[in-house]
Write an enzyme that holds these catalytic residues in place. Structure first.
Site, mmCIF file in Angstrom:
data_model
loop_
_atom_site.group_PDB
_atom_site.id
_atom_site.type_symbol
_atom_site.label_atom_id
_atom_site.label_comp_id
_atom_site.label_asym_id
_atom_site.label_seq_id
_atom_site.Cartn_x
_atom_site.Cartn_y
_atom_site.Cartn_z
ATOM 1 N N MET A 1 27.880 -113.506 18.357
ATOM 2 C CA MET A 1 29.271 -113.971 18.339
ATOM 3 C C MET A 1 29.763 -114.108 16.907
ATOM 4 O O MET A 1 29.105 -114.707 16.054
ATOM 5 C CB MET A 1 29.340 -115.320 19.082
ATOM 6 C CG MET A 1 30.708 -115.944 19.109
ATOM 7 S SD MET A 1 31.905 -114.919 20.017
ATOM 8 C CE MET A 1 33.385 -115.298 19.091
ATOM 9 N N HIS B 1 28.416 -105.075 13.641
ATOM 10 C CA HIS B 1 29.525 -105.327 14.580
ATOM 11 C C HIS B 1 30.134 -106.708 14.333
ATOM 12 O O HIS B 1 31.351 -106.841 14.170
ATOM 13 C CB HIS B 1 29.010 -105.200 16.018
ATOM 14 C CG HIS B 1 30.048 -105.445 17.059
ATOM 15 N ND1 HIS B 1 30.732 -104.428 17.687
ATOM 16 C CD2 HIS B 1 30.528 -106.594 17.597
ATOM 17 C CE1 HIS B 1 31.588 -104.946 18.550
ATOM 18 N NE2 HIS B 1 31.484 -106.259 18.521
ATOM 19 N N GLU B 2 29.286 -107.718 14.293
ATOM 20 C CA GLU B 2 29.816 -109.084 14.126
ATOM 21 C C GLU B 2 30.450 -109.239 12.755
ATOM 22 O O GLU B 2 31.485 -109.876 12.611
ATOM 23 C CB GLU B 2 28.717 -110.130 14.337
ATOM 24 C CG GLU B 2 27.981 -110.040 15.678
ATOM 25 C CD GLU B 2 28.878 -109.932 16.896
ATOM 26 O OE1 GLU B 2 30.001 -110.439 16.866
ATOM 27 O OE2 GLU B 2 28.441 -109.315 17.889
ATOM 28 N N ASN C 1 31.874 -115.895 15.174
ATOM 29 C CA ASN C 1 32.553 -117.099 14.670
ATOM 30 C C ASN C 1 32.762 -116.998 13.160
ATOM 31 O O ASN C 1 31.878 -116.569 12.430
ATOM 32 C CB ASN C 1 31.693 -118.333 14.943
ATOM 33 C CG ASN C 1 31.099 -118.295 16.320
ATOM 34 O OD1 ASN C 1 31.813 -118.290 17.298
ATOM 35 N ND2 ASN C 1 29.770 -118.220 16.387
ATOM 36 N N HIS D 1 33.899 -107.757 12.634
ATOM 37 C CA HIS D 1 34.914 -108.574 13.307
ATOM 38 C C HIS D 1 35.658 -109.481 12.326
ATOM 39 O O HIS D 1 36.748 -109.955 12.640
ATOM 40 C CB HIS D 1 34.264 -109.472 14.362
ATOM 41 C CG HIS D 1 34.219 -108.881 15.743
ATOM 42 N ND1 HIS D 1 35.289 -108.256 16.320
ATOM 43 C CD2 HIS D 1 33.227 -108.856 16.677
ATOM 44 C CE1 HIS D 1 34.951 -107.871 17.556
ATOM 45 N NE2 HIS D 1 33.712 -108.216 17.795
HETATM 46 N N1 B3K Z 1 32.927 -111.351 20.884
HETATM 47 C C1 B3K Z 1 31.615 -111.609 21.417
HETATM 48 C C2 B3K Z 1 31.562 -111.565 22.898
HETATM 49 C C3 B3K Z 1 31.884 -112.842 23.557
HETATM 50 C C4 B3K Z 1 31.588 -112.763 25.025
HETATM 51 C C5 B3K Z 1 32.026 -113.965 25.722
HETATM 52 N N2 B3K Z 1 31.707 -113.976 27.120
HETATM 53 C C6 B3K Z 1 30.607 -110.677 20.873
HETATM 54 C C7 B3K Z 1 31.110 -109.414 20.321
HETATM 55 O O1 B3K Z 1 31.638 -108.564 20.993
HETATM 56 O O2 B3K Z 1 31.007 -109.253 19.155
HETATM 57 ZN ZN ZN Z 2 32.602 -107.626 19.428
#
Ligand code: B3K
Ligand code: ZN
Length: 898
Positions: free
Chosen positions: A276, A310-311, A278, A314
């Site tokens: 995730m 990937h993270e 965050n 984001h």
């Molecule tokens: N954005 C999160 C996925 C969250 C899923 C919540 N049920 C991971 C990702 O795609 O990077």
């Molecule tokens: Zn993602």
């Protein structure tokens, strides 16, 4: 059908459907969010001070409804005045406060119980640490809030806990820390970037970390930390290297610089998905961070690299520019998958990465597009948004971005993404905004293209050709269609880029497209992107001196199913000498399909597949791949690997599980016999003693050698079984150990069976303290194609190594069996279906997201024979009748039963 008729408990309302068309701007916005977490054993007190003000873009409101779930409200005060019971009202998962002024401060104190939160959403306890997961709607399990992505606020977070949790983390920069009473301490974090609540994170635990630093393109130093349980400190280096590579790549390829002074990753054992993003504090499933050669396979190493990237990506595509609402999920996910996939292509082999991505898309996403949960990459409605973190939103979403990049060309695409990031920095936007930025920057009209966002289903291309020798003209006629999906019966034509070339006897032919501008941009006249925009179009090429073999949809330039009537001879030409590596592989798959379909006919007519032989041309073609030194070894491995049972099932209108399994195996055995000498050479030439390295070349060499081993083990030759066992025992890396163990476990040879029992036992003894390695041990057993696997799976559920609350263990054992082992899952009159339904019912209240994900194999019931259909449907109905069905499970089951 009413909810009651569908079996939904009569006393409750059927869960509500949310529609994109109903979107409304939020009535209030939140300027600042000050949080204080007092963590105690058994409960946590959360104080939230929200500075709220009326949204100037909304109609003036004098009441405010906040989201909140599973919270105990301790107190609530508006501008310092404690509110009484008449001042607010509880609803289902919300709290409405009456008589709210234009601007005010709201202080709530709520009590939550992370220790008993088994949904792994909100604040929960994983082994020795506390951690959070807030996307999509988990923040409402922490405190009352406007838990929607278009409400962005500046967060300050104080975490107070016992000193046995020495590490206290949240988003942003650490601004204060110190002691508190009773052997407790605190840390305060401030995140200067406004963000929606889904990007909030908190961690408290006894964690060790590795540290590094990165100097950004503008010369700022960023501290990088990866936190893990102390025993895992030796498995963080690969993630750190991947992080630094990602940071540099995003600067170079997209001009995106990191924005905080610190970037942290925390590895957590109990996690519903991969990781995730965050803000500044990514939380990862341990399976996507930890890697070292002794414990992690090559696939595991690549997964860590891809997920870390990937993270990290984001931070721009998702965090700095976020989604207006959850229907826009692909805005951040499709784009970010595209970005991480390009990154991995640049780090390793582009063609290999493309083959891997397309394989995933064509097996899983195409199946989703053909099933009851089919939805466009921007869905129109949902009951539970967690059900829409799908292959469609992610992988097909990435294909849509890839097509845009193809249509715009490199330079315009980059101009478009620059404009998108500049124009929308700090905003919550829509997929329309994304496409508009690309259109504005490139001057291209993307109106038609936008249908990809609103229409579900996998388009079909039907291509025919004609060669006019006298006129030296070659024409391609392309027709498109798209099957109906639940949301739409009649589809409008898509805008489809079809990359192509024409193969002549001496190589690629120059392309002179009639009535077209010369292709200045690529300077390459042997490769073209045709743009299909209507139901049928004909493209005519001039000055074509011989009848060519068309190489179509190069690099899989669009997520479609293409049909062109290739002869075996054409496919052999493409496989051996197309200049497009992807299409060489694709030709190998078509040849494999041809052979398997022939064997299936024999099987279905009651014929004997023992000693099934392949056509000599086909064998010669496969032999030449093995002898082609110019090919990347990873590509040789993929070209030798036949289409999977899952892909064969996706292609079939009616899935004949046994015919697929036994025919595919028969073709594999035939290839093993025919190519025995070449396969032996590959296996023996490999230096089994070389030190491990995770470079693309080393990974490729291992994969080819292990593909060869897989074929050789089909020969049931004791000497080869011994060699396999020796590989198991003496390899210095998990890739080779697992490859050998998998072969031993799946071999029907009596000697292999004997050795497999010993090896499995030895493996567990050796690795029982490494949870991720034990997961691989569970998977290899759950995936065994020999009879009796369901009994093994049930036995393993009772094993001390298994933990029915941990998603990784559930995936390793239950999903591997139900999704990855069709011949056993569908065996014995539905006992596999009943087993799966039992698991789903048990998980429904414990962890609805995982329960819902497990449903996938049952949702495909319409693809099987009548007897299986009724057995699978009966299990779906049994689940539907469960009282207190979660929204997650309800949505998938009810849609599957329509
Ligand atoms: N954005 C999160 C996925 C969250 C899923 C919540 N049920 C991971 C990702 O795609 O990077
Ligand atoms: Zn993602």
């Amino acid at each position: 059908m009413t909810a009651a008729e569908q079996g939904f408990p009569a006393k409750e309302q059927a869960p509500k459907t949310i529609y994109l068309k109903d979107y409304q701007v939020p009535p209030y916005l939140i300027k600042t969010t000050d949080l204080r977490f007092e963590i105690y054993e058994g409960e946590t007190l959360v104080s939230a001070m929200l500075h709220l003000y009326r949204n100037p873009a909304a109609a003036p409101a004098s009441q405010l409804t906040l989201h909140g779930a599973d919270l105990e409200l301790v107190s609530i005060a508006l501008d310092g005045k404690i509110l009484g019971a008449d001042d607010y009202e509880f609803g289902e998962e919300n709290l409405t406060i009456f008589n709210t002024p234009a601007e005010f401060k709201l202080l709530t104190i709520t009590k939550i119980k992370p220790e008993s939160n088994t949904s792994l959403e909100g604040l929960y306890r994983s082994r020795t640490m506390y951690c959070t997961q807030c996307e999509a709607e988990g923040f409402r399990k922490i405190t009352y809030y406007l838990d929607r992505p278009d409400v962005m606020s500046e967060f300050t977070t104080t975490v107070v806990a016992d000193k046995k949790f020495p590490v206290l983390l949240s988003n942003g920069n650490l601004i204060d820390q110190g002691d508190a009473e009773n052997n407790r301490h605190y840390a305060t974090w401030h995140d200067p970037f406004k963000k929606p609540a889904y990007l909030f994170a908190l961690v408290a635990g006894d964690l060790a970390h590795i540290e590094d630093s990165f100097t950004t393109c503008s010369g700022r130093d960023v501290t990088l930390k990866i936190f893990v349980e102390p025993k895992d400190l030796d498995k963080c280096d690969h993630a750190m290297t991947s992080l630094k590579n990602s940071m540099r790549w995003d600067e170079e390829v997209y001009g995106r610089e990191y924005d905080l002074n610190i970037f942290m990753i925390v590895a957590v054992d109990d996690f519903n998905m991969g990781a995730m993003e965050n803000k500044g504090l990514n939380i990862f499933n341990t399976s996507c961070v930890l890697a070292k050669p002794e414990t992690t396979t090559d696939v595991g190493f690549q997964r860590v690299e891809g997920v870390v990237a990937h993270e990290y990506f984001h931070n721009w595509s998702g965090n700095r520019v976020t989604c207006r609402d959850w229907f826009q999920l692909s805005l951040k996910e499709g784009f970010t998958v595209y970005r991480d996939s390009e990154f991995s292509a640049d780090m390793g082999s582009r063609t290999v990465k493309r083959v891997e991505d397309v394989t995933l898309l064509r097996t899983l996403q195409f199946a989703e597009d053909a099933g009851p949960m089919a939805h466009p990459i921007r869905p129109e409605s949902y009951i539970e948004i967690s059900n829409f973190y799908t292959m469609t939103v992610y992988e097909k979403g990435a294909e849509i971005i890839r097509m845009l990049a193809t249509l715009l060309g490199k330079e315009h695409f980059r101009k478009g993404t620059d404009l998108y990031f500049d124009r929308h920095d700090g905003q919550a936007v829509t997929t329309e905004d994304f496409v508009a930025a690309l259109a504005d920057a490139s001057g291209r009209d993307l109106t038609l293209f936008k249908r990809w966002y609103s229409q579900a289903g996998t388009p079909r291309l039907h291509i025919t050709d004609h060669y006019d020798e006298d006129a030296q003209e070659y024409s391609l006629t392309i027709k498109q269609s798209c099957p109906p999906t639940p949301e739409c019966q009649e589809k409008l034509p898509f805008h489809i880029p079809i990359a192509m070339g024409l193969l002549g006897s001496a190589g690629d032919l120059p392309l002179y497209l009639k009535n077209a501008e010369p292709d200045f941009e690529t300077g390459d006249n042997t490769h073209k992107v045709l743009e299909l925009t209507s139901a049928e179009q004909t493209f005519v090429f001039e000055r074509v001196q011989e009848k060519p073999v068309p190489s179509l949809l190069r690099g899989f330039s669009a997520p479609v199913k293409m049909h062109y009537d290739y002869s075996i001879a054409d496919l052999i030409v493409l496989m051996s000498r197309d200049s497009d590596g992807f299409n060489r592989w694709e030709a190998s798959q078509q040849l494999g399909l041809h052979a398997i379909h022939q064997a299936m006919k024999v099987y279905q007519q009651g014929g004997d597949l023992k000693n099934w032989a392949l056509e000599p041309d086909l064998i010669a073609a496969y032999r030449s791949i093995l002898q082609d030194d110019s090919l990347d070894k990873a590509m040789v491995a993929y070209m030798l690997s036949l289409p999977s049972e899952a892909y064969l099932s996706e292609l079939a209108d009616l899935v004949d599980v046994e015919a697929i399994h036994y025919s595919r195996t028969a073709v594999r055995i035939a290839l093993a016999h025919a190519l025995r000498d070449e396969l032996m050479r590959v296996y023996q030439d490999y230096d089994h003693q070389q030190p491990y390295s995770a470079t693309a070349d080393a990974i490729a060499a291992r994969s080819l050698k292990n593909v060869a081993l897989g074929y050789l083990m089909l020969l049931n030759d004791d000497a080869l079984v011994q060699a396999c066992e020796q590989q198991y025992r003496t390899s210095n890396n998990m890739t080779d150990v697992m490859a050998a163990l998998t072969q031993l476990v799946n071999s029907s040879s009596p000697l292999a069976q004997q050795l497999a029992v010993k090896a499995l036992d030895d493996f567990y003894q050796r690795w029982q303290h490494e949870s991720l390695v034990v997961n691989q041990w569970l998977t290899v057993q759950a995936s065994c194609v020999l009879p009796g696997t369901l009994a093994t799976v049930k036995k393993l559920q009772q094993h001390p190594a298994y933990d029915g609350k941990n998603p990784n263990k559930i995936r390793a054992l239950i999903s591997s069996f139900c999704n990855g082992n069709p011949i056993n899952f569908h065996a014995n009159a539905g006992v596999g279906y009943e087993f799966l339904a039992d698991q789903i019912i048990a998980l429904n209240s414990q962890n609805p997201q995982i329960a819902s994900r497990l449903l996938t194999p049952l949702t495909k019931w319409k693809k099987y024979n009548v007897q299986r259909q009724s057995l699978m449907k009966a299990q779906l109905e049994r689940i539907m009748a469960v009282s207190d069905l979660s929204k997650d499970v309800y949505e998938v089951v009810s849609k599957s039963l329509v």
